[in-house]
Design an enzyme around this catalytic site. Structure first.
Site, PDB file in Angstrom:
ATOM      1  N   HIS A 100       0.870  -1.185   0.000  1.00 54.09           N
ATOM      2  CA  HIS A 100       0.000   0.000   0.000  1.00 54.09           C
ATOM      3  C   HIS A 100       0.904   1.231   0.000  1.00 54.09           C
ATOM      4  O   HIS A 100       1.562   1.504   0.999  1.00 54.09           O
ATOM      5  CB  HIS A 100      -0.916   0.003   1.223  1.00 54.09           C
ATOM      6  CG  HIS A 100      -1.887  -1.150   1.233  1.00 54.09           C
ATOM      7  ND1 HIS A 100      -3.105  -1.084   0.589  1.00 54.09           N
ATOM      8  CD2 HIS A 100      -1.803  -2.383   1.776  1.00 54.09           C
ATOM      9  CE1 HIS A 100      -3.745  -2.249   0.761  1.00 54.09           C
ATOM     10  NE2 HIS A 100      -2.969  -3.053   1.461  1.00 54.09           N
ATOM     11  N   ASN A 147      -6.561   0.773  -3.024  1.00 53.09           N
ATOM     12  CA  ASN A 147      -7.399   1.511  -2.063  1.00 53.09           C
ATOM     13  C   ASN A 147      -6.814   2.865  -1.679  1.00 53.09           C
ATOM     14  O   ASN A 147      -6.623   3.186  -0.518  1.00 53.09           O
ATOM     15  CB  ASN A 147      -7.677   0.659  -0.814  1.00 53.09           C
ATOM     16  CG  ASN A 147      -6.414   0.234  -0.080  1.00 53.09           C
ATOM     17  OD1 ASN A 147      -5.309   0.327  -0.632  1.00 53.09           O
ATOM     18  ND2 ASN A 147      -6.568  -0.211   1.152  1.00 53.09           N
ATOM     19  N   ASP A 158      -8.658  -5.057  -2.523  1.00 54.88           N
ATOM     20  CA  ASP A 158      -7.977  -5.331  -1.254  1.00 54.88           C
ATOM     21  C   ASP A 158      -8.329  -4.309  -0.171  1.00 54.88           C
ATOM     22  O   ASP A 158      -8.369  -3.115  -0.419  1.00 54.88           O
ATOM     23  CB  ASP A 158      -6.464  -5.344  -1.430  1.00 54.88           C
ATOM     24  CG  ASP A 158      -5.774  -5.750  -0.141  1.00 54.88           C
ATOM     25  OD1 ASP A 158      -5.919  -6.909   0.254  1.00 54.88           O
ATOM     26  OD2 ASP A 158      -5.128  -4.892   0.480  1.00 54.88           O
ATOM     27  N   HIS A 165      -2.767 -12.712   1.293  1.00 54.51           N
ATOM     28  CA  HIS A 165      -2.515 -12.955   2.724  1.00 54.51           C
ATOM     29  C   HIS A 165      -3.317 -14.095   3.368  1.00 54.51           C
ATOM     30  O   HIS A 165      -4.109 -13.865   4.287  1.00 54.51           O
ATOM     31  CB  HIS A 165      -2.705 -11.681   3.538  1.00 54.51           C
ATOM     32  CG  HIS A 165      -3.906 -10.824   3.177  1.00 54.51           C
ATOM     33  ND1 HIS A 165      -5.165 -11.321   3.061  1.00 54.51           N
ATOM     34  CD2 HIS A 165      -3.989  -9.502   2.912  1.00 54.51           C
ATOM     35  CE1 HIS A 165      -5.992 -10.342   2.751  1.00 54.51           C
ATOM     36  NE2 HIS A 165      -5.304  -9.237   2.647  1.00 54.51           N
ATOM     37  N   ASP A 202       2.129  -7.104   2.428  1.00 51.71           N
ATOM     38  CA  ASP A 202       0.952  -6.330   2.845  1.00 51.71           C
ATOM     39  C   ASP A 202       1.408  -5.083   3.609  1.00 51.71           C
ATOM     40  O   ASP A 202       0.851  -4.721   4.652  1.00 51.71           O
ATOM     41  CB  ASP A 202      -0.022  -7.165   3.687  1.00 51.71           C
ATOM     42  CG  ASP A 202      -1.406  -6.487   3.782  1.00 51.71           C
ATOM     43  OD1 ASP A 202      -1.577  -5.382   3.209  1.00 51.71           O
ATOM     44  OD2 ASP A 202      -2.298  -7.057   4.418  1.00 51.71           O
TER      45      ASP A 202
END
Lengths: 307, 443
Positions: free
Chosen positions: B82, B114, B172, B252, B325
């Site tokens: 991210h 996102n 996600d 994940h 992640d």
């Protein structure tokens, strides 16, 4: 005499039986003050107690306030409306600001589990947990143990049944820790929807049927059904819950003759407990409230004064 | 030297990495080899020390890195990062996120959709790629959204996302709740040869949950998320992949049953892959006991039984990749009540050291760890990355597998410092990271 070495009183889980007994011994000593004409001791004069209640409470907050005032502490109440406790609120910032005003003890209630631990870690002031989410409510358990001792003269070997929404109850958790440490056996009673996973690992017996769960009980502790809780209801109707898990005279008929009935309050008469039971001869619900003041006086004294 | 030195604009030239142990699992190389890099690609792989003083460099800026005692490997590829830009620059930017990647030995990152606005159309993808080109230290491969605004209502513009450079689609952070919409998404994505990455947590079962459901959540009084919240969606999406023929990648994986479901799907011959994060194979829900919000992640840390199953899944090949992640969050997102804290942790800078724990405990060989962090990850999203064949992009990491160090979150290159590993003693440290022949990180 034993010394109380803790900075904070956060949960029953990490207290020893000795410490519990010492707190209750202190509470009984202070109990006498509440029966005087002038209900005041100068012990905590010049000490500041902040009641920091992020979640609404009448009984517990008032109890702490009276306890503080009977010991001559300056007691300040801070309550936060539920709406301001939202994502983005910096808890530590709130805590640091309070710290800057130099309180001696912060009594904290919060709807999120763990908050008193975070405060305690970050503040020089003593922190007393007045209830954190579904986690612990140590002063409730202490006053409950004291009340059972008053009624039964002991705790060892007693059967304690706790009935209601165990999954969401901090009272249940603290009492489970407390009564087990005090040598009692604990049964929790609830439908599967209100029974948290892995509860048996705490050392309790699990029952899903009221009559069976309270048959051998020396003490029955009824938990309040929280009608205002968020999310999907864990039962169909209050009426059905009351019929299946409410404590009434016909259930009581099959219990031990000298069973003691407790409730942390506030009571929903006709839901989890019938009025005849709540107000009947076996009920010690109001003794619990009275003992609450003594237990809280003892803790304020031990954390701020009795050093 | 104090802080790590980052050189962004070094001219391309010739670079020789000598004396190291070259481990390039895809090309079955593991030994004393020198790596010669020219014009951003691997020029040659030579017997260690064979490039002597007689070498006449083709360029003026000829540089030699002595990698004695170090491992030289393809740069790591993260399937799950991210970067937070656009929209959440207070948590991370493409500049700081790729610096974090470089410090962790990652030379390529796939960034999740996102952001705000959500990467659900070409213009956002183009913006991300433009920022990456101007300010990024490593290769950035955007992942587009499955649904517009991640709202789970309408399909995103997958066709133009692909054209703009997206390598996969994923909502996600959210699960596509509607099975029919997920079916359509898989069919639509298949039309553009895009893999669909599922973030598998049933939103109803997980509602307001903050940690794994079990005796620990019961004792802490925190609301639990049952394993089944993940397993149900993984099973659903595997069946939808069977129905649609889509390429499905499970992000994940954190439960034992999740691994079993993927293994079963693979046995059936379905086109399913999955990844695991270092925190899920390192920690369990025991870590939550102090209410440290840096232990709050989605999916939540699970039981020891689950953790062991994840490691077993890595061993037997059910799990195809290690992905971080990487989810940076600012202090104001984390210094709050456990219930209110954001999910996720900084992952890029601790991934190697945590993965090497599996080598130390003899669960995996170092080649396996490198495979899981490189070519295996790259192949899931069709990237030609993660190996050092002659002619390949010269994305390289040089690390010391034995160097002991203490994780210090405050020293992270990431803008955010949210890590449950702060203060942990680990082994294995990145020394140099090279992207297309340019040194982007040296310790």
């Amino acid at each position: 005499m034993m010394k109380f070495e803790r900075k904070d009183l956060l949960g029953i889980e990490d207290l020893s039986r000795k410490e519990i007994e010492f707190i209750l011994h202190t509470a009984r000593t202070l109990n006498e003050v509440s029966n005087r004409a002038v209900k005041k001791l100068p012990t905590l004069r010049g000490k500041t107690v902040i009641n920091l209640f992020f979640e609404s409470s009448t009984r517990t907050r008032t109890s702490f306030e009276i306890a503080g005032k009977r010991l001559s502490a300056d007691v300040i109440n801070i309550s936060k409306s539920g709406s301001s406790i939202e994502k983005g609120e910096n808890l530590l910032d709130t805590a640091k600001n309070l710290e800057a005003m130099g309180p001696d003890i912060i009594v904290c209630r919060h709807s999120s589990a763990g908050v008193p631990w975070v405060l305690a870690k970050n503040l020089k002031a003593s922190v007393i947990n007045a209830g954190d989410g579904a986690h612990e409510h140590p002063t409730q358990a202490l006053l409950d143990i004291m009340t059972v001792q008053d009624a039964k003269g002991k705790t060892d070997g007693l059967n304690i049944s706790i009935v209601g929404d165990i999954a969401h109850s901090r009272v249940a958790r603290s009492n489970i820790y407390g009564f087990l440490k005090m040598g009692a056996k604990v049964t929790v009673v609830a439908p599967y929807t209100m029974m948290p996973h892995g509860i048996e690992k705490m050392g309790v017996r699990v029952s899903h049927q009221l009559q069976e769960g309270v048959r051998d009980a020396d003490v029955i502790m009824m938990l309040r059904i929280q009608q205002e809780r968020l999310g999907l209801a864990p039962f169909s109707t209050l009426r059905e819950y009351s019929q299946l898990y409410g404590l009434n005279l016909s259930v009581l008929k099959n219990c031990k003759k000298d069973v003691v009935i407790m409730h942390p309050g506030p009571v929903n008469r006709g839901v989890e407990i019938d009025a005849q039971v709540a107000d009947g001869p076996y009920s010690v619900i109001l003794t619990q409230v009275t003992n609450g003041v003594s237990v809280r006086m003892a803790l304020l004294y031990l954390l701020a004064g009795g050093k | 030297m104090g802080a790590s030195k980052i050189r962004r604009k070094m001219k391309m030239g010739t670079l020789l990495i000598t004396n190291g142990t070259l481990i390039d699992p895809k090309n079955k190389k593991n030994g004393k080899w020198d790596l010669l890099i020219e014009n951003g690609v691997v020029k040659d792989i030579l017997k260690s020390g064979s490039v002597g003083a007689g070498l006449k460099p083709a360029h003026k800026n000829f540089q030699v890195i002595d990698a004695k005692g170090l491992v030289v490997a393809p740069g790591f590829v993260d399937l799950h990062t991210h970067l937070r830009e656009p929209g959440f620059e207070y948590k991370e930017t493409i500049e700081t996120g790729t610096a974090s990647a470089a410090a962790g030995g990652f030379t390529s990152v796939c960034c999740m959709a996102n952001t705000n606005p959500v990467n659900d159309q070409a213009s956002i993808t183009q913006y991300i790629l433009k920022q990456a080109k101007e300010k990024g230290l490593v290769n950035v491969f955007p992942i587009g959204a499955v649904t517009k605004g991640l709202e789970g209502k309408e399909l995103s513009l997958m066709g133009e996302l692909k054209k703009a450079g997206c390598v996969a689609v994923s909502d996600d952070g959210k699960t596509v709740r509607n099975a029919q919409l997920m079916r359509l998404a898989m069919e639509y994505a298949r039309s553009f040869d895009l893999p669909v990455i599922t973030h598998a947590i049933d939103p109803d079962l997980a509602e307001r949950g903050v940690m794994s459901e079990g005796s620990m959540s019961t004792s802490l009084g925190l609301r639990g998320i049952p394993n089944e919240a993940e397993d149900i969606i993984i099973a659903r999406d595997i069946y939808l992949a069977q129905l649609t023929g889509a390429r499905l990648h499970v992000a994940h994986v954190a439960t034992r049953e999740g691994v079993e479901l993927v293994a079963k799907a693979k046995k059936k011959g379905l086109s399913i892959t999955c990844e695991v994060t270092p925190h899920h194979f390192t920690l369990t829900d025991d870590a939550v006991s102090g209410y440290d919000t840096n232990t709050k992640m989605a999916p939540p840390l699970r039981s020891e039984e689950d953790r062991r199953a994840l490691i077993e899944g890595l061993r037997d090949g059910t799990i195809d990749a290690i992905a971080t992640d990487h989810a940076p969050h600012a202090l104001i997102d984390k210094e709050v009540e456990y219930d209110c804290a954001c999910f996720g942790i900084v992952g890029l800078e601790t991934a190697l050291a945590l993965s090497l724990k599996l080598v130390e405990s003899k669960k995996l060989k170092i080649e396996d760890v490198i495979s899981l962090l490189t070519w295996k990850a790259a192949s899931i999203v069709g990237l030609r990355k993660g190996d050092l064949a002659v002619g390949a992009d010269a994305d390289v990491v040089i690390f010391d597998p034995n160097q002991a160090w203490t994780v210090q979150a405050s020293a992270f290159q990431s803008k955010s410092k949210n890590s449950p590993f702060d203060g942990m003693k680990v082994k294995g440290r990145v020394k140099t990271t090279i992207v297309s022949g340019k040194i982007v990180y040296t310790m």
